[in-house]
Design a protein around this motif. Structure first.
Motif, PDB file in Angstrom:
ATOM      1  N   HIS A  15      27.505 -26.827 -60.073  1.00 37.64           N
ATOM      2  CA  HIS A  15      27.775 -25.104 -60.309  1.00 37.64           C
ATOM      3  C   HIS A  15      26.780 -24.307 -59.439  1.00 37.64           C
ATOM      4  O   HIS A  15      27.358 -23.535 -58.652  1.00 37.64           O
ATOM      5  N   ASP A  16      25.463 -24.704 -59.243  1.00 36.42           N
ATOM      6  CA  ASP A  16      24.804 -24.171 -58.270  1.00 36.42           C
ATOM      7  C   ASP A  16      24.906 -24.220 -57.027  1.00 36.42           C
ATOM      8  O   ASP A  16      24.937 -23.259 -56.099  1.00 36.42           O
ATOM      9  N   ARG A  17      25.093 -25.477 -56.611  1.00 31.04           N
ATOM     10  CA  ARG A  17      25.681 -25.819 -55.278  1.00 31.04           C
ATOM     11  C   ARG A  17      26.958 -25.315 -54.757  1.00 31.04           C
ATOM     12  O   ARG A  17      27.130 -24.614 -53.752  1.00 31.04           O
ATOM     13  N   GLU A  18      28.173 -25.154 -55.675  1.00 31.07           N
ATOM     14  CA  GLU A  18      29.203 -24.520 -55.327  1.00 31.07           C
ATOM     15  C   GLU A  18      29.072 -23.082 -55.385  1.00 31.07           C
ATOM     16  O   GLU A  18      29.693 -22.647 -54.484  1.00 31.07           O
ATOM     17  N   THR A  19      28.249 -22.452 -56.173  1.00 30.78           N
ATOM     18  CA  THR A  19      28.001 -21.018 -56.108  1.00 30.78           C
ATOM     19  C   THR A  19      27.342 -20.739 -54.768  1.00 30.78           C
ATOM     20  O   THR A  19      27.867 -19.634 -54.204  1.00 30.78           O
ATOM     21  N   ALA A  20      26.324 -21.506 -54.201  1.00 32.66           N
ATOM     22  CA  ALA A  20      25.887 -21.278 -53.014  1.00 32.66           C
ATOM     23  C   ALA A  20      26.916 -21.398 -51.728  1.00 32.66           C
ATOM     24  O   ALA A  20      26.848 -20.494 -50.750  1.00 32.66           O
ATOM     25  N   ALA A  21      27.610 -22.369 -52.141  1.00 32.50           N
ATOM     26  CA  ALA A  21      28.673 -22.899 -50.958  1.00 32.50           C
ATOM     27  C   ALA A  21      29.728 -21.611 -50.894  1.00 32.50           C
ATOM     28  O   ALA A  21      30.215 -21.118 -49.767  1.00 32.50           O
ATOM     29  N   ARG A  22      30.020 -21.114 -51.891  1.00 30.36           N
ATOM     30  CA  ARG A  22      30.927 -19.802 -52.037  1.00 30.36           C
ATOM     31  C   ARG A  22      30.526 -18.594 -51.353  1.00 30.36           C
ATOM     32  O   ARG A  22      31.052 -18.169 -50.735  1.00 30.36           O
ATOM     33  N   ALA A  23      29.243 -18.368 -51.769  1.00 29.94           N
ATOM     34  CA  ALA A  23      28.441 -17.335 -51.168  1.00 29.94           C
ATOM     35  C   ALA A  23      28.428 -17.600 -49.739  1.00 29.94           C
ATOM     36  O   ALA A  23      28.501 -16.445 -48.897  1.00 29.94           O
ATOM     37  N   SER A  24      28.157 -18.753 -49.138  1.00 30.05           N
ATOM     38  CA  SER A  24      28.011 -18.834 -47.837  1.00 30.05           C
ATOM     39  C   SER A  24      29.339 -18.588 -47.016  1.00 30.05           C
ATOM     40  O   SER A  24      29.476 -17.905 -45.872  1.00 30.05           O
ATOM     41  N   TYR A  25      30.425 -19.074 -47.774  1.00 26.27           N
ATOM     42  CA  TYR A  25      31.756 -19.100 -46.951  1.00 26.27           C
ATOM     43  C   TYR A  25      32.071 -17.331 -46.896  1.00 26.27           C
ATOM     44  O   TYR A  25      32.686 -16.935 -46.091  1.00 26.27           O
ATOM     45  N   GLN A  26      31.879 -16.760 -48.047  1.00 26.33           N
ATOM     46  CA  GLN A  26      32.225 -15.332 -48.125  1.00 26.33           C
ATOM     47  C   GLN A  26      31.431 -14.548 -47.146  1.00 26.33           C
ATOM     48  O   GLN A  26      31.903 -13.778 -46.379  1.00 26.33           O
ATOM     49  N   ARG A  27      30.035 -15.125 -46.717  1.00 22.54           N
ATOM     50  CA  ARG A  27      29.474 -14.153 -45.680  1.00 22.54           C
ATOM     51  C   ARG A  27      30.064 -14.555 -44.441  1.00 22.54           C
ATOM     52  O   ARG A  27      30.324 -13.568 -43.487  1.00 22.54           O
ATOM     53  N   ALA A  28      30.522 -15.828 -44.192  1.00 19.62           N
ATOM     54  CA  ALA A  28      31.116 -16.180 -42.930  1.00 19.62           C
ATOM     55  C   ALA A  28      32.248 -15.521 -42.555  1.00 19.62           C
ATOM     56  O   ALA A  28      32.606 -15.123 -41.379  1.00 19.62           O
ATOM     57  N   ARG A  29      33.113 -15.540 -43.827  1.00 17.89           N
ATOM     58  CA  ARG A  29      34.575 -14.927 -43.614  1.00 17.89           C
ATOM     59  C   ARG A  29      34.228 -13.380 -43.276  1.00 17.89           C
ATOM     60  O   ARG A  29      34.972 -12.823 -42.545  1.00 17.89           O
ATOM     61  N   LEU A  31      31.767 -11.945 -41.892  1.00 17.17           N
ATOM     62  CA  LEU A  31      31.208 -11.752 -40.540  1.00 17.17           C
ATOM     63  C   LEU A  31      32.622 -11.904 -39.574  1.00 17.17           C
ATOM     64  O   LEU A  31      32.772 -11.134 -38.554  1.00 17.17           O
ATOM     65  N   ALA A  32      33.403 -12.909 -39.856  1.00 18.49           N
ATOM     66  CA  ALA A  32      34.316 -13.141 -38.744  1.00 18.49           C
ATOM     67  C   ALA A  32      35.381 -11.853 -38.852  1.00 18.49           C
ATOM     68  O   ALA A  32      35.848 -11.717 -37.776  1.00 18.49           O
ATOM     69  N   ASP A  33      35.624 -11.334 -39.851  1.00 15.96           N
ATOM     70  CA  ASP A  33      36.394 -10.231 -40.148  1.00 15.96           C
ATOM     71  C   ASP A  33      35.655  -9.130 -39.190  1.00 15.96           C
ATOM     72  O   ASP A  33      36.568  -8.283 -38.714  1.00 15.96           O
ATOM     73  N   GLN A  34      34.648  -8.890 -39.405  1.00 17.22           N
ATOM     74  CA  GLN A  34      33.638  -7.625 -38.548  1.00 17.22           C
ATOM     75  C   GLN A  34      33.768  -8.194 -37.118  1.00 17.22           C
ATOM     76  O   GLN A  34      34.205  -7.032 -36.492  1.00 17.22           O
ATOM     77  N   LEU A  35      33.753  -9.327 -36.722  1.00 18.56           N
ATOM     78  CA  LEU A  35      33.609  -9.598 -35.228  1.00 18.56           C
ATOM     79  C   LEU A  35      35.378  -9.186 -34.714  1.00 18.56           C
ATOM     80  O   LEU A  35      35.529  -8.623 -33.529  1.00 18.56           O
ATOM     81  N   VAL A  36      36.352  -9.804 -35.532  1.00 16.62           N
ATOM     82  CA  VAL A  36      37.798  -9.653 -34.787  1.00 16.62           C
ATOM     83  C   VAL A  36      38.060  -7.928 -34.935  1.00 16.62           C
ATOM     84  O   VAL A  36      38.804  -7.686 -33.952  1.00 16.62           O
ATOM     85  N   VAL A 107      23.894 -15.471 -37.077  1.00 14.82           N
ATOM     86  CA  VAL A 107      23.742 -14.276 -37.607  1.00 14.82           C
ATOM     87  C   VAL A 107      23.683 -14.153 -38.971  1.00 14.82           C
ATOM     88  O   VAL A 107      24.674 -14.960 -39.600  1.00 14.82           O
ATOM     89  N   ASP A 108      22.695 -13.697 -39.739  1.00 19.49           N
ATOM     90  CA  ASP A 108      22.298 -13.814 -41.246  1.00 19.49           C
ATOM     91  C   ASP A 108      22.710 -15.135 -41.630  1.00 19.49           C
ATOM     92  O   ASP A 108      23.436 -15.333 -42.671  1.00 19.49           O
ATOM     93  N   GLY A 109      22.339 -16.353 -41.008  1.00 21.04           N
ATOM     94  CA  GLY A 109      22.423 -17.735 -41.598  1.00 21.04           C
ATOM     95  C   GLY A 109      23.781 -18.316 -41.117  1.00 21.04           C
ATOM     96  O   GLY A 109      23.867 -19.318 -41.543  1.00 21.04           O
ATOM     97  N   VAL A 110      24.635 -17.466 -40.507  1.00 22.69           N
ATOM     98  CA  VAL A 110      26.018 -18.036 -40.049  1.00 22.69           C
ATOM     99  C   VAL A 110      26.029 -18.319 -38.549  1.00 22.69           C
ATOM    100  O   VAL A 110      25.887 -17.269 -37.730  1.00 22.69           O
ATOM    101  N   GLN A 111      26.284 -19.590 -38.282  1.00 22.21           N
ATOM    102  CA  GLN A 111      26.297 -19.927 -36.902  1.00 22.21           C
ATOM    103  C   GLN A 111      27.937 -19.464 -36.408  1.00 22.21           C
ATOM    104  O   GLN A 111      28.723 -19.577 -37.199  1.00 22.21           O
ATOM    105  N   VAL A 112      27.552 -18.965 -35.184  1.00 23.77           N
ATOM    106  CA  VAL A 112      29.100 -18.372 -34.429  1.00 23.77           C
ATOM    107  C   VAL A 112      29.203 -18.928 -33.273  1.00 23.77           C
ATOM    108  O   VAL A 112      28.344 -18.894 -32.400  1.00 23.77           O
ATOM    109  N   LEU A 113      30.410 -19.324 -32.833  1.00 20.84           N
ATOM    110  CA  LEU A 113      30.725 -19.601 -31.699  1.00 20.84           C
ATOM    111  C   LEU A 113      32.079 -18.877 -31.250  1.00 20.84           C
ATOM    112  O   LEU A 113      33.132 -19.132 -31.969  1.00 20.84           O
TER     113      LEU A 113
END
Length: 186
Positions: A15-29, A31-36, A107-113
C-alpha cells in the motif's frame, strides 16, 4: 494425498509503495502537461514511464523530425534551464545522415528527456557544432578507439583444470585492409 495450504502474507507493505508510485506518476504527468503547455511546438508523443527497478516515474517528450522538432527541444531546454546537446556520432552510421538534438535534466525528482531527430543542416542552424579544435580532437579519439585491439576472453572447457585459450588473431583496421587490397590490385 492431502496438501496443506497456508495463507501467505506480503513481505513488504504494498500500500505504501503503491501510494508513493502513484504520487510520483502524478508529479511526472503534471510536469509533462506544464512542458507541453509551455512550448508552441507540440511534441509527437509524451511518455510517462517508470523504469525497471525504479519507483519513480520519468517523462520523455518526442518531438519527431525536422527543424521545428529541434526548435521544440530547444524551447523545452530553455523552460527547464537545461543544456541542449547534439549527438553527431550516429551521423555516418547507417542512419542516413541524422543528428539527435536532446535536452535532459531532473525537475523535482522527475527525470525529463526531450529529443528530436534532425538532418545535419538543421542541427547546424539550431545548435552550431563545437569549435574545430574540439571537433578534430573528438574525431581523432574516435579513430583511435576504432583501431584499439582487445584480447579475447578465454573460454571454459569441460575440464576446469585445462582451460581452452583461443588463438589470438590480429585485427587489421578497415582502412589498412582496403589500402592493402588496393595495392595488390594494381
Amino acid at each position: 494425498m492431502e496438501q496443506a495450504t497456508q495463507a501467505t502474507t506480503p513481505t513488504a507493505p504494498t500500500h505504501d509503495r503503491e501510494t508513493a508510485a502513484r504520487a510520483s506518476y502524478q508529479r511526472a504527468r503534471a510536469l509533462a502537461d506544464q512542458l507541453v503547455d509551455g512550448t508552441p511546438v507540440t511534441p509527437n508523443a509524451v511518455e510517462t514511464y517508470r523504469g525497471i527497478g525504479s519507483d519513480d516515474f520519468a517523462v520523455r517528450l518526442h518531438f519527431g523530425t525536422g527543424f521545428e522538432a529541434g526548435r521544440g527541444v530547444l524551447q523545452i531546454a530553455t523552460l527547464l534551464d537545461a543544456q541542449p546537446i547534439r549527438d553527431d556520432q550516429r551521423f555516418d552510421v547507417g542512419w542516413g545522415g541524422v543528428v539527435w538534438i536532446e535536452a535532459q535534466t531532473t525537475v523535482d525528482g522527475v527525470q525529463v528527456l526531450a529529443r528530436a531527430l534532425t538532418n545535419k543542416e538543421d542541427a547546424d542552424r539550431l545548435l552550431p557544432p563545437a569549435d574545430d579544435a574540439e571537433a578534430q580532437h573528438a574525431s581523432a579519439s574516435s579513430e583511435e578507439s576504432a583501431v584499439e585491439v582487445t584480447q579475447p576472453l578465454p573460454t571454459i572447457s569441460t575440464d576446469p583444470a585445462a582451460p581452452v585459450v583461443p588463438a589470438v588473431t590480429p585485427v587489421i583496421p578497415l582502412a589498412a585492409a582496403r589500402a592493402t587490397t588496393a595495392e595488390a590490385g594494381e
